[in-house]
Scaffold this motif. Structure first.
Motif, PDB file in Angstrom:
ATOM      1  N   PRO A  66       0.827  -1.208   0.000  1.00 47.69           N
ATOM      2  CA  PRO A  66       0.000   0.000   0.000  1.00 47.69           C
ATOM      3  C   PRO A  66       0.866   1.265   0.000  1.00 47.69           C
ATOM      4  CG  PRO A  66       0.039  -0.974   2.177  1.00 47.69           C
ATOM      5  CD  PRO A  66       0.788  -1.911   1.269  1.00 47.69           C
ATOM      6  N   GLU A  67       0.222   2.399  -0.247  1.00 45.98           N
ATOM      7  CA  GLU A  67       0.933   3.678  -0.224  1.00 45.98           C
ATOM      8  C   GLU A  67       1.581   3.879   1.140  1.00 45.98           C
ATOM      9  OE1 GLU A  67       1.616   6.109  -2.452  1.00 45.98           O
ATOM     10  OE2 GLU A  67       0.775   4.762  -3.965  1.00 45.98           O
ATOM     11  N   GLY A  68       2.812   4.369   1.130  1.00 50.34           N
ATOM     12  CA  GLY A  68       3.515   4.640   2.383  1.00 50.34           C
ATOM     13  C   GLY A  68       4.302   3.451   2.896  1.00 50.34           C
ATOM     14  N   THR A  69       4.111   2.279   2.329  1.00 52.00           N
ATOM     15  CA  THR A  69       4.850   1.096   2.748  1.00 52.00           C
ATOM     16  C   THR A  69       5.413   0.428   1.502  1.00 52.00           C
ATOM     17  OG1 THR A  69       3.195   0.808   4.477  1.00 52.00           O
ATOM     18  CG2 THR A  69       4.706  -1.002   4.130  1.00 52.00           C
ATOM     19  N   HIS A  70       6.544   0.913   1.035  1.00 51.56           N
ATOM     20  CA  HIS A  70       7.173   0.373  -0.166  1.00 51.56           C
ATOM     21  C   HIS A  70       8.548  -0.154   0.171  1.00 51.56           C
ATOM     22  CE1 HIS A  70       4.673   2.579  -3.454  1.00 51.56           C
ATOM     23  NE2 HIS A  70       3.917   2.122  -2.480  1.00 51.56           N
ATOM     24  N   SER A  71       8.878  -1.297  -0.400  1.00 55.85           N
ATOM     25  CA  SER A  71      10.238  -1.838  -0.261  1.00 55.85           C
ATOM     26  C   SER A  71      11.127  -1.189  -1.314  1.00 55.85           C
ATOM     27  CB  SER A  71      10.202  -3.358  -0.433  1.00 55.85           C
ATOM     28  OG  SER A  71       9.705  -3.691  -1.718  1.00 55.85           O
ATOM     29  N   PHE A  72      12.388  -1.561  -1.317  1.00 60.83           N
ATOM     30  CA  PHE A  72      13.299  -1.039  -2.336  1.00 60.83           C
ATOM     31  C   PHE A  72      12.827  -1.490  -3.708  1.00 60.83           C
ATOM     32  CE2 PHE A  72      16.120  -1.417   1.433  1.00 60.83           C
ATOM     33  CZ  PHE A  72      16.441  -0.076   1.561  1.00 60.83           C
ATOM     34  N   ASP A  73      13.044  -0.645  -4.707  1.00 65.25           N
ATOM     35  CA  ASP A  73      12.598  -0.966  -6.061  1.00 65.25           C
ATOM     36  C   ASP A  73      13.234  -2.249  -6.575  1.00 65.25           C
ATOM     37  OD1 ASP A  73      11.026   1.258  -6.041  1.00 65.25           O
ATOM     38  OD2 ASP A  73      12.382   2.510  -7.241  1.00 65.25           O
ATOM     39  N   GLY A  74      14.496  -2.451  -6.271  1.00 62.86           N
ATOM     40  CA  GLY A  74      15.189  -3.670  -6.709  1.00 62.86           C
ATOM     41  C   GLY A  74      14.583  -4.920  -6.094  1.00 62.86           C
ATOM     42  N   ILE A  75      14.225  -4.830  -4.798  1.00 68.89           N
ATOM     43  CA  ILE A  75      13.595  -5.966  -4.108  1.00 68.89           C
ATOM     44  C   ILE A  75      12.227  -6.250  -4.728  1.00 68.89           C
ATOM     45  CG2 ILE A  75      12.665  -6.768  -1.892  1.00 68.89           C
ATOM     46  CD1 ILE A  75      15.709  -6.701  -1.965  1.00 68.89           C
ATOM     47  N   TRP A  76      11.481  -5.193  -5.003  1.00 65.95           N
ATOM     48  CA  TRP A  76      10.145  -5.351  -5.591  1.00 65.95           C
ATOM     49  C   TRP A  76      10.240  -6.014  -6.967  1.00 65.95           C
ATOM     50  CZ3 TRP A  76       5.517  -5.535  -3.741  1.00 65.95           C
ATOM     51  CH2 TRP A  76       4.412  -5.423  -4.582  1.00 65.95           C
ATOM     52  N   LYS A  77      11.184  -5.569  -7.800  1.00 64.82           N
ATOM     53  CA  LYS A  77      11.364  -6.161  -9.130  1.00 64.82           C
ATOM     54  C   LYS A  77      11.832  -7.610  -9.024  1.00 64.82           C
ATOM     55  CE  LYS A  77      12.449  -1.868 -11.539  1.00 64.82           C
ATOM     56  NZ  LYS A  77      13.499  -1.103 -12.235  1.00 64.82           N
ATOM     57  N   ALA A  78      12.763  -7.887  -8.107  1.00 67.14           N
ATOM     58  CA  ALA A  78      13.261  -9.256  -7.930  1.00 67.14           C
ATOM     59  C   ALA A  78      12.150 -10.168  -7.421  1.00 67.14           C
ATOM     60  CB  ALA A  78      14.453  -9.271  -6.971  1.00 67.14           C
ATOM     61  N   SER A  79      11.328  -9.659  -6.515  1.00 68.94           N
ATOM     62  CA  SER A  79      10.199 -10.455  -6.002  1.00 68.94           C
ATOM     63  C   SER A  79       9.218 -10.771  -7.126  1.00 68.94           C
ATOM     64  CB  SER A  79       9.482  -9.691  -4.893  1.00 68.94           C
ATOM     65  OG  SER A  79      10.332  -9.453  -3.820  1.00 68.94           O
ATOM     66  N   PHE A  80       8.930  -9.756  -7.947  1.00 67.14           N
ATOM     67  CA  PHE A  80       8.017  -9.963  -9.080  1.00 67.14           C
ATOM     68  C   PHE A  80       8.565 -11.029 -10.027  1.00 67.14           C
ATOM     69  CE2 PHE A  80       6.973  -9.026 -13.509  1.00 67.14           C
ATOM     70  CZ  PHE A  80       5.591  -9.126 -13.464  1.00 67.14           C
ATOM     71  N   THR A  81       9.847 -10.908 -10.371  1.00 64.88           N
ATOM     72  CA  THR A  81      10.468 -11.865 -11.293  1.00 64.88           C
ATOM     73  C   THR A  81      10.487 -13.263 -10.691  1.00 64.88           C
ATOM     74  OG1 THR A  81      11.829 -10.085 -12.171  1.00 64.88           O
ATOM     75  CG2 THR A  81      12.541 -12.328 -12.648  1.00 64.88           C
ATOM     76  N   THR A  82      10.864 -13.361  -9.406  1.00 65.03           N
ATOM     77  CA  THR A  82      10.916 -14.659  -8.739  1.00 65.03           C
ATOM     78  C   THR A  82       9.539 -15.315  -8.714  1.00 65.03           C
ATOM     79  OG1 THR A  82      12.713 -13.874  -7.339  1.00 65.03           O
ATOM     80  CG2 THR A  82      11.555 -15.848  -6.603  1.00 65.03           C
ATOM     81  N   PHE A  83       8.516 -14.575  -8.331  1.00 65.98           N
ATOM     82  CA  PHE A  83       7.157 -15.108  -8.291  1.00 65.98           C
ATOM     83  C   PHE A  83       6.726 -15.591  -9.672  1.00 65.98           C
ATOM     84  CE2 PHE A  83       2.608 -14.625  -8.869  1.00 65.98           C
ATOM     85  CZ  PHE A  83       2.080 -15.251  -7.754  1.00 65.98           C
ATOM     86  N   THR A  84       6.898 -14.743 -10.680  1.00 65.23           N
ATOM     87  CA  THR A  84       6.411 -15.054 -12.020  1.00 65.23           C
ATOM     88  C   THR A  84       7.137 -16.248 -12.614  1.00 65.23           C
ATOM     89  OG1 THR A  84       5.919 -12.712 -12.315  1.00 65.23           O
ATOM     90  CG2 THR A  84       5.966 -14.060 -14.290  1.00 65.23           C
ATOM     91  N   VAL A  85       8.470 -16.256 -12.520  1.00 65.65           N
ATOM     92  CA  VAL A  85       9.257 -17.349 -13.103  1.00 65.65           C
ATOM     93  C   VAL A  85       8.995 -18.660 -12.357  1.00 65.65           C
ATOM     94  CG1 VAL A  85      11.627 -18.176 -13.471  1.00 65.65           C
ATOM     95  CG2 VAL A  85      11.001 -15.837 -14.088  1.00 65.65           C
TER      96      VAL A  85
END
Length: 169
Positions: A66-85
């Motif tokens: 949610p707004e105001g609670t964001h992780s690092f952009d790199g972590i978010w992208k890596a999490s997305f890639t890990t989940f999807t792959v």
């Protein structure tokens, strides 16, 4: 002419200007083969949309910040890639291991279901309908023979009763 099996699927040309000219023997041989080897669509694998509401799970459907609670952009992208792959390859692994055995099990199940429906359920229902029709006729004859005269006599008896309503002021 009417063929015993369905017409073959057109391989080339369009419905207005067909390019595929086949002899009668080739046509009937292809028609027999096409009944059991249906063309499948390798792009749209769910043409009847059986699994639209169940399996279309994306990263955003499971994990959201949610707004105001964001992780690092790199972590978010890596999490997305890990989940999807992981989802993609693990599904492929499971379908490679269990797809053909499950297709065999479901094929046997639906073959048994079809067999029972064709050779047991429908004949039983037809037999029941034939038997119940005979019983229905006998019941109807009995009702008309015994009950109709009784009800007719009761009707004549009560038909001579006259009721009048008077309003007194």
């Amino acid at each position: 002419q009417g063929f015993l099996y369905t017409a073959p699927i057109r391989e080339q040309g369009n419905i207005y200007k067909p390019n595929n000219k086949m002899t009668t023997d080739e046509l009937s041989e292809k028609a027999v083969r096409d009944v059991h080897t249906k063309e499948i669509d390798l792009v749209n694998r769910d043409p009847k949309h059986l699994n639209d509401d169940v399996v279309k799970i994306d990263f955003e459907d499971v994990i959201a910040e949610p707004e105001g609670t964001h992780s690092f952009d790199g972590i978010w992208k890596a999490s997305f890639t890990t989940f999807t792959v992981t989802k993609y390859w693990f599904y492929r692994l499971l379908s490679a291991l269990f797809g053909i055995p499950m297709a065999l099990v479901w094929g046997i199940y639906f073959a048994i279901l079809s067999f029972l429906h064709i050779w047991a359920v429908v004949p039983c229902i037809r037999s029941y309908l034939i038997e119940i029709q005979c019983i229905s006729r006998v019941y109807s004859i009995c009702i008309h023979t015994f009950c109709d005269p009784l009800f007719e006599a009761i009707g004549k008896m009560f038909s001579s009763i006259r009721a009048t309503v008077q309003k007194e002021i």
